[in-house]
Design an enzyme around this catalytic site. Structure first.
Site, PDB file in Angstrom:
ATOM      1  N   TYR B 301      44.105  42.201  38.453  1.00 53.87           N
ATOM      2  CA  TYR B 301      43.076  41.505  39.208  1.00 53.87           C
ATOM      3  C   TYR B 301      43.769  40.769  40.348  1.00 53.87           C
ATOM      4  O   TYR B 301      44.713  40.012  40.116  1.00 53.87           O
ATOM      5  CB  TYR B 301      42.345  40.509  38.313  1.00 53.87           C
ATOM      6  CG  TYR B 301      41.650  41.152  37.136  1.00 53.87           C
ATOM      7  CD1 TYR B 301      40.314  41.508  37.203  1.00 53.87           C
ATOM      8  CD2 TYR B 301      42.355  41.424  35.965  1.00 53.87           C
ATOM      9  CE1 TYR B 301      39.672  42.115  36.132  1.00 53.87           C
ATOM     10  CE2 TYR B 301      41.719  42.024  34.885  1.00 53.87           C
ATOM     11  CZ  TYR B 301      40.383  42.366  34.972  1.00 53.87           C
ATOM     12  OH  TYR B 301      39.759  42.970  33.909  1.00 53.87           O
ATOM     13  N   HIS B 312      35.948  43.284  39.268  1.00 55.75           N
ATOM     14  CA  HIS B 312      36.639  44.426  38.670  1.00 55.75           C
ATOM     15  C   HIS B 312      38.128  44.390  38.995  1.00 55.75           C
ATOM     16  O   HIS B 312      38.526  43.879  40.033  1.00 55.75           O
ATOM     17  CB  HIS B 312      36.031  45.735  39.185  1.00 55.75           C
ATOM     18  CG  HIS B 312      34.775  46.087  38.479  1.00 55.75           C
ATOM     19  ND1 HIS B 312      34.766  46.563  37.192  1.00 55.75           N
ATOM     20  CD2 HIS B 312      33.479  45.994  38.858  1.00 55.75           C
ATOM     21  CE1 HIS B 312      33.516  46.775  36.821  1.00 55.75           C
ATOM     22  NE2 HIS B 312      32.712  46.431  37.807  1.00 55.75           N
ATOM     23  N   LYS B 343      39.776  52.754  40.703  1.00 54.53           N
ATOM     24  CA  LYS B 343      40.943  51.888  40.829  1.00 54.53           C
ATOM     25  C   LYS B 343      42.065  52.698  41.489  1.00 54.53           C
ATOM     26  O   LYS B 343      42.045  53.922  41.491  1.00 54.53           O
ATOM     27  CB  LYS B 343      41.395  51.407  39.444  1.00 54.53           C
ATOM     28  CG  LYS B 343      40.319  50.633  38.690  1.00 54.53           C
ATOM     29  CD  LYS B 343      40.818  50.086  37.377  1.00 54.53           C
ATOM     30  CE  LYS B 343      39.682  49.687  36.444  1.00 54.53           C
ATOM     31  NZ  LYS B 343      38.810  48.640  37.003  1.00 54.53           N
TER      32      LYS B 343
END
Lengths: 364, 364
Positions: B301, B312, B343
């Site tokens: 994060y 997210h 991601k």
């Protein structure tokens, strides 16, 4: 209320049977109102504040003492507490609590709303730390409760999959291929071979209904050679001998030996395992294609009528030796990926036979 | 038109310069109208029917002869043809065609609409067969063109990622933890440690603003011990000695040695690598948490203000020794999974320092 530890179980008197067993599914009844609890059950009652102490120990001290006394106590406690929070009643499975002992399970979980007394088991749960490996064989029928390094839980359901196939295709009687490094070129492949059989891949996007060049993977080619459909000639990097194009080998046995040798040279024993799984799937009417883009050995189509009208592939297949032990992190990767692309993850465990295993994530 | 092979390149006369080089970016000019082509360029012109033959060989025979003469010719041809079909001009990179040679690349690809003469390179492409491994080090800056076993292509772009972090959190000055097998329990953790620092995980869903039990992973705990924030006591499975709860060790050095030893016992050298990457990320203001559910070491994060208001995670991090060689299938698995959960896949290559590498799928 205070419990007393004896021979590894915690005994509770008073109205324990009514309060903890009958109404909430903890422990198992002894004579009268007495019950006995496994350490993990007792710890959970202490944690919730429903039990005051065990031999004077509060939750923390009982937890630490149990960690010292029992292997994997901390992991088992986390899973027990989580399943309880999800509304299940469950019992330790390793010591006839209450059904027959299952040395491969940690807990038996009853259907929601049911207790041990109903005699129905919903899940047999095996607790696994992220760093422990798990034997692939005989895993079907269990739910793995994987505790990761940060103590978060993932539940993986291991089952025996159904792999129905409905593809109806017979390759042409005779094909000629050129073995080039780790693939096979069929220069004059009939359009059907690719379009209906979904064998190979057209060379560099050439699109035509005429016979055209198709590249086969080694495993596709080996399977067609084994079916005595494909005959081979050979071209190798660095091979400067002047073999004419039609210098084919002596016969199907030689061809099979040649392609098997090439497969083993590039993949080792894995090639033999993959070939067996490929042939079994084709034999059952499924079409296996490479699973490379998903990091798997194959993706499979249950029924192919034509490539131009292809539905999505349903399964991802990873081929493993039957003796394989899963690293939970690898398993998480495979299962997560398969879930993300809406396919079922299937493991083919190859020994003398093939054992099929499917693993998917579940929320109990 | 007919070409002539000499010293591994194909010479074309006639109006070749105009027809093939100037207007379509093939080969490089010699004197007059003559050009020379690499084998792969000549094969492509033969394949398209733009060239009739090379020393009398048609496409098939030239392809087979080139396969024998040059390593990985078949793979390189597939990639060349595919990039051409996608509308790019490109040149072999291994032999000063036309820029300085790049021994680690197979092709240099020019921006769409540009040619070699414009002097701008869009991609440096490395051709890799599914079964070849690729060194992780010094991979950034290349596009891998992976040819799978069925001759389908995947392009992977290797870059150096930017990992900005904006988390501002200082752990409390003093914490006491209990090392239990492969995790650490902090019984009276201030709510902030989890809620703002995102260290650990509350024990079994207990939700309260009061200090409560938190479980730390070994790597989180080791980092806090290294910061001299966390002091340890130890409980081990099978350890029946009666250590009181406050039997802490002699000091920070001892604690660090103890947790490092525990980490190495369960993960080997991988633990040291993960700890270094964890500390670097925390130091840069990112919050790394376990990547187990994604099969990675960490998810990160960039900025955590509070866990209850978490965005997210942006990156998945896999920690590897700098000497690692990627198996393209593993790489495909990681990249595909990361893409599916939106991601960025990042590899931390650990040696004396940490080299960061990001790999993502591209469609050129």
């Amino acid at each position: 209320m205070d419990g007393h530890l004896e021979n590894g179980v915690v005994r509770l008197g008073g109205n324990a049977r009514q309060q903890f067993h009958d109404s909430r599914g903890y422990g198992r009844p002894l004579s009268g109102n007495e019950i006995e609890l496994s350490r993990v059950e007792a710890a959970h009652l202490l944690f919730r504040g429903d039990l005051d102490s065990v031999d004077g120990l509060d939750f923390r001290d009982f937890f630490v003492a149990s960690t010292r006394a029992r292997d994997r106590f901390g992991l088992r406690f986390l899973v027990y507490a989580d399943l309880r929070e999800r509304g299940f009643y469950l019992s330790p499975a390793d010591n006839e609590w209450p059904g027959p002992a299952d040395p491969d399970a940690d807990f038996v979980v009853y259907p929601r709303g049911k207790t041990a007394d109903d005699g129905v088991v919903e899940h047999r749960v095996r607790v696994v730390g992220e760093r422990e490996s798990v034997a692939a064989e005989a895993l079907a029928g269990y739910v793995l409760a994987v505790v990761d390094e940060e103590s978060e839980l993932t539940y993986l359901d291991a089952t025996t999959p159904d792999l129905p196939g409905g593809t109806d295709y017979d390759p042409p009687a005779s094909l000629d291929g050129l073995l080039v490094d780790d693939r096979v070129l069929v220069w004059d492949a009939p359009a059907d071979l690719y379009e209906h059989g979904f064998y190979g891949q057209p060379l560099a996007g050439r699109e035509t209904d005429e016979p055209a060049a198709i590249q086969l993977s080694l495993v596709e080619a080996a399977s067609l050679v084994a079916d005595e459909v494909l005959r081979l000639s050979v071209a190798e990097s660095g091979d400067t001998s002047e073999k004419p194009r039609d210098d084919t080998s002596e016969g199907p046995q030689d061809d099979y030996a040649a392609i098997l040798a090439r497969g083993r040279a590039v993949e080792g024993e894995r090639f033999d395992r993959r070939l067996r799984v490929y042939r079994r799937l084709r034999g059952d009417g499924l079409v296996p294609k490479t699973g490379y883009k998903f990091g798997a050995d194959f993706r499979t189509y249950a029924e192919v009528e034509s490539v131009s009208n292809l539905s999505h592939s349903e399964h991802l297949v990873r081929v493993l030796p039957a003796s394989h032990r899963f690293d939970p992190r690898e398993l998480a990767l495979d299962v997560r990926l398969a879930g993300g692309v809406r396919k079922q993850m299937v493991f083919a465990l190859v020994d003398d036979g093939i054992e099929w295993l499917s693993v998917g994530r579940v929320t109990p």
